[in-house]
Design an enzyme around this catalytic site. Structure first.
Site, PDB file in Angstrom:
ATOM      1  N   SER A   1      23.746 -16.534 -14.322  1.00 51.83           N
ATOM      2  CA  SER A   1      24.836 -15.620 -14.665  1.00 51.83           C
ATOM      3  C   SER A   1      25.327 -14.890 -13.417  1.00 51.83           C
ATOM      4  O   SER A   1      25.756 -15.528 -12.469  1.00 51.83           O
ATOM      5  CB  SER A   1      24.363 -14.663 -15.768  1.00 51.83           C
ATOM      6  OG  SER A   1      25.432 -13.992 -16.363  1.00 51.83           O
TER       7      SER A   1
ATOM      8  N   ASP B   1      24.754 -18.972 -21.777  1.00 50.61           N
ATOM      9  CA  ASP B   1      24.174 -18.211 -20.675  1.00 50.61           C
ATOM     10  C   ASP B   1      22.757 -18.695 -20.337  1.00 50.61           C
ATOM     11  O   ASP B   1      21.920 -18.883 -21.217  1.00 50.61           O
ATOM     12  CB  ASP B   1      24.126 -16.728 -21.069  1.00 50.61           C
ATOM     13  CG  ASP B   1      23.850 -15.804 -19.893  1.00 50.61           C
ATOM     14  OD1 ASP B   1      22.739 -15.898 -19.320  1.00 50.61           O
ATOM     15  OD2 ASP B   1      24.710 -14.974 -19.560  1.00 50.61           O
TER      16      ASP B   1
END
Length: 357
Positions: A49, A201
């Protein structure tokens, strides 16, 4: 800038960079300070991320113009993120600004989005998958240059939605899509499709993934830059705090499992005299300040105002500065992150029911 150190005399480190939205500016500060110190050579980076974005920016700038180029690329990225946020409805209230509160807990835009994303599928709410961060990254990064970078290896973690397992993207296959996959929060955006697979994610499966760095035979010092608190001294109170704490535990669990596995394997090697020198020699280090992250609310991960971002950068630099002062001499010699203390309940030797050894 520190005195120039011959390349042969530099200490080599691998970096593991956590995700955390705007809190990734803490990692920017850490990287800014580490790049300034020419006694160090960064060999490889694993990021998830925001950590992956920091890693890619560093590689792009490093390939273009060395250490100074990497520092400039990181600053340019975070400045661009902050400029983009000026048009976002996710902003602090006037009162929060006056009292110096960085949280968005009282922001009408944040509260509206939070409620909506709990009720509506992001695929329907955002059917085109619009994400302004994608355009920003496409403008900021030359991925051909990143993929050609031979000075630092970059590993980006995303979670395969179908299997639930971590997928590691690396040069020469890094792209806007792989970076957006690593940062795709399923409550906000539809999954990112790459070669027919859907990704969310990377924090759900590796925040960040350590095993690509453990397999790196060129370096035995692994430095984890942690921006998410492992421990909360205050118990969550209310639905929002409970959800936020559940998310923190979820995003830390993969890192904890990998750290525990590394230490358990080291213990087994020591006990059995196994010849696995790569794992035996692995030295672990941690750059983190528990008190600083205790003060950060979960909603502030969406706060990209420059005042907040720049303050986090300065805090991250201070983290790295203290770590270098305290632990630089240990690099190449021994770990400075005591896993036995972190997992003292895990490593207690088993005993027989009769109380014998």
């Amino acid at each position: 800038m520190a005195n120039r150190t011959p390349a042969a005399d530099r200490k080599r480190i691998d970096l593991a960079l956590q995700g955390g939205g705007s809190h990734g500016a803490l990692t920017w500060g850490v990287l800014d300070r580490l790049l300034e110190d020419e006694r160090l050579e960064i060999d490889a980076i694993s990021g998830t991320s925001a950590g992956a974005m920091n890693a890619v920016m560093l590689a792009d700038g490093l390939q273009r113009d060395g250490r100074d180029g990497a520092r400039e690329a990181l600053r340019a990225f975070w400045e661009a993120v902050s400029r983009m946020a000026r048009f976002s409805p996710l902003r602090r209230t006037l009162w929060d600004r006056l009292v110096g509160n960085d949280s968005l807990d009282h922001s009408p835009g944040y509260l509206f989005m939070e409620g909506l994303t709990r009720l509506v599928d992001p695929g329907r709410l955002n059917p085109l998958g619009f994400n302004p961060l994608r355009d920003l990254i496409a403008e900021q990064v030359d991925f051909a240059r990143v993929n050609a970078c031979g000075r630092v290896r970059v590993f980006v973690t995303a979670t395969n939605v179908r299997t639930g397992r971590a997928t590691i993207f690396r040069q020469p296959d890094l792209s806007v899509d792989t970076l957006m996959a690593s940062a795709c929060l399923p409550t906000l955006f539809p999954p990112v499709k790459i070669d027919g697979e859907a990704y969310w994610d990377g924090g759900y499966s590796g925040n960040p993934a350590l095993y690509p760095l453990v397999d790196n035979r060129g370096c035995s010092d692994l430095v984890v830059v942690q921006v998410n608190p492992l421990i909360r001294r205050k118990l969550p109170d209310g639905a929002r705090e409970i959800i936020n704490r559940v998310n923190e535990i979820t995003f830390n669990s993969s890192l904890i499992k990998e750290l525990r596995s590394i230490r358990l394997l080291q213990r087994l090697i020591e006990a059995e005299g196994l010849e696995l020198e790569r794992v035996r020699a692995m030295r672990l280090h941690l750059i983190h300040a528990e008190q600083d992250v205790q003060e950060l609310s979960a909603s502030s991960k969406m706060n990209a105002e420059w005042e907040f971002i720049s303050r986090l950068h300065d805090q991250g630099r201070a983290w790295a500065d203290r770590w270098l002062a305290d632990h630089f001499a240990a690099l190449g010699r021994h770990s400075t992150f005591d896993l036995d203390a972190v997992f003292d309940d895990t490593f207690a030797p088993p005993t027989r029911p009769d109380g014998g050894d």
